[in-house]
Design a protein around this motif. Sequence first.
Motif, PDB file in Angstrom:
ATOM      1  N   VAL A  57       0.772  -1.139  -0.099  1.00  0.00           N
ATOM      2  CA  VAL A  57      -0.033   0.028   0.027  1.00  0.00           C
ATOM      3  C   VAL A  57       1.007   1.134  -0.220  1.00  0.00           C
ATOM      4  O   VAL A  57       1.727   1.404   0.865  1.00  0.00           O
ATOM      5  N   ASP A  58       0.605   2.137  -1.316  1.00  0.00           N
ATOM      6  CA  ASP A  58       1.750   3.201  -1.004  1.00  0.00           C
ATOM      7  C   ASP A  58       1.038   4.434  -0.105  1.00  0.00           C
ATOM      8  O   ASP A  58      -0.002   4.317   0.328  1.00  0.00           O
ATOM      9  N   GLU A  59       1.700   5.510  -0.209  1.00  0.00           N
ATOM     10  CA  GLU A  59       1.724   6.554   0.870  1.00  0.00           C
ATOM     11  C   GLU A  59       0.055   7.426   0.198  1.00  0.00           C
ATOM     12  O   GLU A  59      -0.184   8.392   1.046  1.00  0.00           O
ATOM     13  N   PHE A  60      -0.310   6.896  -0.892  1.00  0.00           N
ATOM     14  CA  PHE A  60      -1.490   7.521  -1.249  1.00  0.00           C
ATOM     15  C   PHE A  60      -2.726   6.583  -1.415  1.00  0.00           C
ATOM     16  O   PHE A  60      -3.737   6.961  -1.817  1.00  0.00           O
ATOM     17  N   GLY A  61      -2.415   5.292  -0.743  1.00  0.00           N
ATOM     18  CA  GLY A  61      -3.568   4.356  -0.301  1.00  0.00           C
ATOM     19  C   GLY A  61      -3.550   3.464  -1.737  1.00  0.00           C
ATOM     20  O   GLY A  61      -4.489   2.544  -1.594  1.00  0.00           O
ATOM     21  N   ASN A  62      -2.912   3.768  -2.829  1.00  0.00           N
ATOM     22  CA  ASN A  62      -2.841   2.579  -3.825  1.00  0.00           C
ATOM     23  C   ASN A  62      -2.705   1.393  -3.402  1.00  0.00           C
ATOM     24  O   ASN A  62      -1.658   1.191  -2.620  1.00  0.00           O
ATOM     25  N   TYR A 171      -5.231   3.510   5.819  1.00  0.00           N
ATOM     26  CA  TYR A 171      -4.368   2.994   4.305  1.00  0.00           C
ATOM     27  C   TYR A 171      -3.652   4.106   3.869  1.00  0.00           C
ATOM     28  O   TYR A 171      -3.307   4.345   2.485  1.00  0.00           O
ATOM     29  N   LYS A 172      -2.802   4.870   4.518  1.00  0.00           N
ATOM     30  CA  LYS A 172      -1.710   5.564   4.165  1.00  0.00           C
ATOM     31  C   LYS A 172      -0.569   4.671   4.459  1.00  0.00           C
ATOM     32  O   LYS A 172      -0.005   4.743   5.508  1.00  0.00           O
ATOM     33  N   GLY A 173      -0.038   4.217   3.138  1.00  0.00           N
ATOM     34  CA  GLY A 173       1.212   3.289   3.304  1.00  0.00           C
ATOM     35  C   GLY A 173       2.379   3.862   3.415  1.00  0.00           C
ATOM     36  O   GLY A 173       2.343   5.242   3.372  1.00  0.00           O
TER      37      GLY A 173
END
Length: 411
Positions: A57-62, A171-173
């Motif tokens: 999970v990336d820092e934009f939630g993708n 979900y902020k990865g």
Amino acid sequence: MPIEIDRERFVATMNEQAEIGATDGGGLHRLALSDEDKQIRDWFATQMKSEGLEITVDEFGNMFGYREGTDPDADTVLVGSHLDSQPYGGIYDGAMGVVAALELVRTLNDEGIETERPVEIVNWTNEEGSRFQPAMQGSGVWAGSHDIDKEHAKTDANGDIFEEELERIGYKGETSAEPQRGYDSYLELHIEQGPYLEENDTDVGIVTGIVGFTWGAITFHGEADHSGPTPMHYRSDALVAAADVISQIRRIPGTLGERTVGTTGYIDAQPNSINTIPEEVTFTWGFRDPDTDVIEEARTRILAEAEWAAEREGVDWDYEDRMWADPVHFADRCVDAVARAAEQLNYNGMRIFSGAGHDATHTHKVMDTGMVFSVSENGKSHTEEEYTSWSDCYAAANTLANAAFELTTEP
């Protein structure tokens, strides 16, 4: 021989995801970064984990789920779409693309098929753009089209901040929101959201590109006054000016091109009282066309209309550009892979240009990109009445699976 996904499991999974954020009208209300979005993300993570995928999970939630290939040096084939919905939208828009990507992985696992290229599936954050703008926000950040700090700071109508809501739902990865590996290609399945496939008695759409579009907002500033004693020639009525321009948003497309469309989707009039002359009115424009010059001409003409309307009614005005996207033309190899898959499966395929924006708008900047469309009954979408038969859903999902499988083995 073509691969074949499990129809019964595919339909069951579609119904299962549709229970999260379900509406009484049979649709979905699953806005980006809402509690319902958290629930569907948790569900998706569970499904990916059960298939042995490496979850990121990336820092934009993708959200990404990675399946290794046999060639450690090969670039990855990415497949997916989005799980957020429009307010009281349908159960197919976006979600079917994610479920079909998941079903591709399940089928490969069931058959013990090892692909040369790795396969990765994705759920992009906030494709719809209904709560936070712009649309296709997560894929736009990932592909470098948008600045992440600026997008993290966006607010919704209630003043809630994107980044804080992303953290609230967990979900902020930690992974940077950019490509983490080499990518060969991206395929996305979506409902058509228009009438052309149905009108042409077609099984699946072979998407060759996506229209470009311009979104913006115009505000007229007049003077509030009593609606009774104020003579007509004394008035500075912001709503009259707005009405003149809105009517032109409807008429301009007919003078430009066959595929040009124009929409006013939002209007706010203040003070919004039956007994008061409107003082301030804000409304949006949206124009779409496959030709960049046509889109620019539509934008130029509507701003000229606004200037003339303001002068006629004696009001001030300003405007804001909210989004611009150039038309996209997909890579021939991806379009041809979709066409071959449809032919191998004996589906009647039709080449078509998408009238709606999709995450593929941004992914094509990173890798070769293509799309598959399923039939939309009566062309309806962004409504609870959105409908695609399970036969048409299955045909599109099977086409996606086989096109993606071809790309995983292509030299």
